[in-house]
Design an enzyme around this catalytic site. Sequence first.
Site, short mmCIF file in Angstrom:
data_model
loop_
_atom_site.label_atom_id
_atom_site.label_comp_id
_atom_site.label_asym_id
_atom_site.label_seq_id
_atom_site.Cartn_x
_atom_site.Cartn_y
_atom_site.Cartn_z
N ASP A 422 8.20 23.05 26.68
CA ASP A 422 8.46 21.63 26.84
C ASP A 422 7.32 21.04 27.68
O ASP A 422 6.57 21.77 28.34
CB ASP A 422 9.82 21.45 27.53
CG ASP A 422 10.15 20.00 27.79
OD1 ASP A 422 9.90 19.17 26.91
OD2 ASP A 422 10.64 19.71 28.90
N ASP A 424 7.40 17.26 29.58
CA ASP A 424 7.94 16.56 30.75
C ASP A 424 8.91 17.45 31.51
O ASP A 424 9.91 17.93 30.96
CB ASP A 424 8.66 15.28 30.31
CG ASP A 424 7.70 14.23 29.78
OD1 ASP A 424 6.49 14.37 30.04
OD2 ASP A 424 8.16 13.29 29.11
N ASP A 639 13.40 22.90 30.87
CA ASP A 639 14.07 22.57 32.13
C ASP A 639 15.37 21.80 31.97
O ASP A 639 16.10 21.62 32.93
CB ASP A 639 13.12 21.74 33.01
CG ASP A 639 12.97 20.32 32.49
OD1 ASP A 639 12.67 20.15 31.29
OD2 ASP A 639 13.15 19.38 33.29
#
Length: 694
Positions: A422, A424, A639
Site C-alpha cells: 500500500d 498512504d 496498514d
Amino acid sequence: MRIESLRPAEHLGNVTIHGVRRFLELDSGAPSLPHLQESREVEMVDQQAISDVEKKMAIILPIKDEDLKVFEGVLSGIPHDCLMIVISNSSKQEVDNFKNEKDIVSRFCRITHRQAIVVHQKNPELAGAIADAGYPELLGKDGLIRSGKAEGMILGIILTMFSGREYVGFIDTDNYIPGAVWEYAKHFATGFNLAQSPYSMVRVLWKYKPKLVGDLYFKRWGRVSEVTNKHLNHLISSKGKFETEIIKTGNAGEHAMSIELAKRLTYGTGYAVETKEIMSILEQFSGILPIEDREVAEEGVEILQTETINPHLHEDKGGDHLIQDMLLPSLAVIYHSPLADESVKKKIENQLAGIEGLENNPEIPQVKLIPPPQKMDLAKFSAVIEKYLPQMVLPDGELISRIARPSRLPSSGQFKKVIYTDLDGTLLSPLTYSYSTALDALRLLKDKELPLVFCSAKTMGEQDLYRNELGIKDPFITENGGAIFIPKDYFRLPFAYDRVAGNYLVIELGMSYKDIRHILKKALAEACTEIENSERAGNIFITSFGDMSVEDVSRLTDLNLKQAELAKQREYSETVHIEGDKRSTNIVLNHIQQNGLEYSFGGRFYEVTGGNDKGKAIKVLNELFRLNFGNIHTFGLGDSENDYSMLETVDSPILVQRPGNKWHKMRLRNPSYVRGVGPEGFSRAVTDIILPME
C-alpha cells in the site's frame, strides 16, 4: 527513409484508408540538422525510429517447397533486429525439405548472431496447444492445423503474440530479389512510425511485377490485384456519394499489422486472406455495421499503402492458380460480405461470368472464415508450448532474448519473492506523504532485484509520479484494484490485456469512472431524500473529487497542487468525502451498496468502486509472475481495512503501525506485525523479508 507527404485519404467512419505514398529515398542518412527544413512534399523517418520498430517486429516467412537458394536470399534481406518466424508446409517424405529449411535457417542464424522460430504447419504439438487454448477453428478433421496460406499466417500471428512483439509482417519466400525483401521490412517500419493509431496496417504496392516472357518485361501491378482493387473500391464508393480508387493493394501479400489489430480481425482461408483483412476492418470498425469493440472505435483504424522502388520478381505459378486460388476467393469475400449491396454483387457476377472457365458457374462459393486470434487463451497456449521451444527456436539449443527462459528464472525448488505494498500510511507517511525514511529499504529491494508492486487507491498518474521518482519499473495496481498497469516488455511471455496506455499494457477489472459517477449520483440523491425524511438522521455534507477543483482537493487532502491534480484523474473509482453523524453516513453507504457499487474507507475518504478488488488484481498478476518466473512467494504490506483483500490474498501479510503506534485489527491468516508508522514500518518489513536471503 524519405517518403511522399500525406496523400488523399478515404474515411469510412472510424477507418482511414490512406492513398499510396511513394518512397523517394531508401536511406535518408542521419537526422537532419534543425535549420534544414524538409520540402512540404517530403516526409522523413530517421533510421533510429525505423530501428525502434524493427526491434518490436516479427516477420512471418511462409514456405512450401520453395527453391532453397531463393529462400536463403530472402533470409539475408530481413533486417537484423526483426524476429524471423518461418512457417513451413513443405514435404517431409522421401526428401525432407523441412529439415533442409531448418538447416539453412540454423546456419544463417549462427553466422549472423540472431535467432528465429521455425515450425512446420503440421506440427502436432502446436496443434495440441492451439486446441487446449480453445481455438479449434484453425484445425482440420485430423486434429492438425489445416493446410493453407491463411492458416499459416494466423499461426504466425499467434507465435508473434507469444513472442511479445508488437508488430507482425508477412513476406513471401519465393522472391528472387533480397533487396526487395529488405525494402518491404523498411516500408512496414516506416508505416508504423507514420500511423497515428495503435490499430494500423501497412500494405505494400509493387511498383513493378516483372515476368519472364522471352525478355524480362516489367508489368505495373498484377492481374488479380487490378480486379480485386476495382471491386473493393466499388464497395467503398457504394457507401458514399463519390467514386473512389483509393485501394491499390487488395491482394498485397507483403503487408504488416500492429498485433493489436491483427489479433482482432476475422480471416478468410486460403488466398482470400489479404482481401478479407480489408473487409474485416470495414465490417468490424467502420461503423456501417454495429461496433462491438469500442476501444478500437475510439482510436480508429488506419490502412497505409506504400509503393516500392524495387520490383517484385517471383516464380509464375500459372493462370489457373491465379483464377481459382486467388481471384475467385478474393471476390467471394467481397460478394458475401454483409456490406455488399446488390450493385456490388452484380458487378462481381458480371466480372466472373466473363472469365473463361467460370462463365457457366452461377454459384460464388462461400469462403470459410476463421475468428479473431484473440479468441484463443494465450496463457494456456504458452503454458503448453513452452516445453517444445527448444525444438522450434534456432540455432538449436540457443534460447535467447524474449523467447528464452530468462536468466533470473529460479531453478527448481527455489522461488522468487514479490512484494505488494500500500502507499498512504505504509510506504508514505500518513501525515506528510514522505517516503524519505524508506529510501534505504527501497535500495535494498533494487539490489536484490525483487519486484515491488504498488497496490493502492491512488490513480495511475499519482503512482507513476512516485515510481519515476524512486526508479521503480515493476507493474502496479491502481484505484483499489481497478486496473493493473504492466510496462511493455516487462514479462517475457505475452498475455491478454484490455488497452494500451503510453508505455503500459492495462488489464481492467473495475467499472469505468463515467459509469460510477452516473450510478453514484443516483445513490446520493436517494440517500439525501431518506435523510431529509428521517426524524432521527442529522445533517450531512457529501462531496466528491469529481465535483471539486484542484485547489479544493489540495486543501482537503494536504496534497500539493500537482498531486491534487493527479488525484482527480480517476478512471475506475470516485473519492467521496462524507461529513455527518453515524446514522446519516450509514444511510448514504447503504444506498451506494443498494445501487450495485462498493465502498472502502481509507481513514479519511471513502473510495466508491464497481468491481474493483485488490485481491483479484493480485491473483491475476501472480499468474503472470508465475508464468514468467516460476515459483513465487508473495508478501503484502498494509496498514488499514482498505488493504484487507490484498493482505488476505498474499502468502505473507504484514501490518505496519498506524498513528498512535497501534496496528489495525483484522482477521488474517498468520499475519506479521512490525513496529513503526508508515515508511518506518515499511523499512523494517523489507529488512525482515530480505534477511533470510543473506
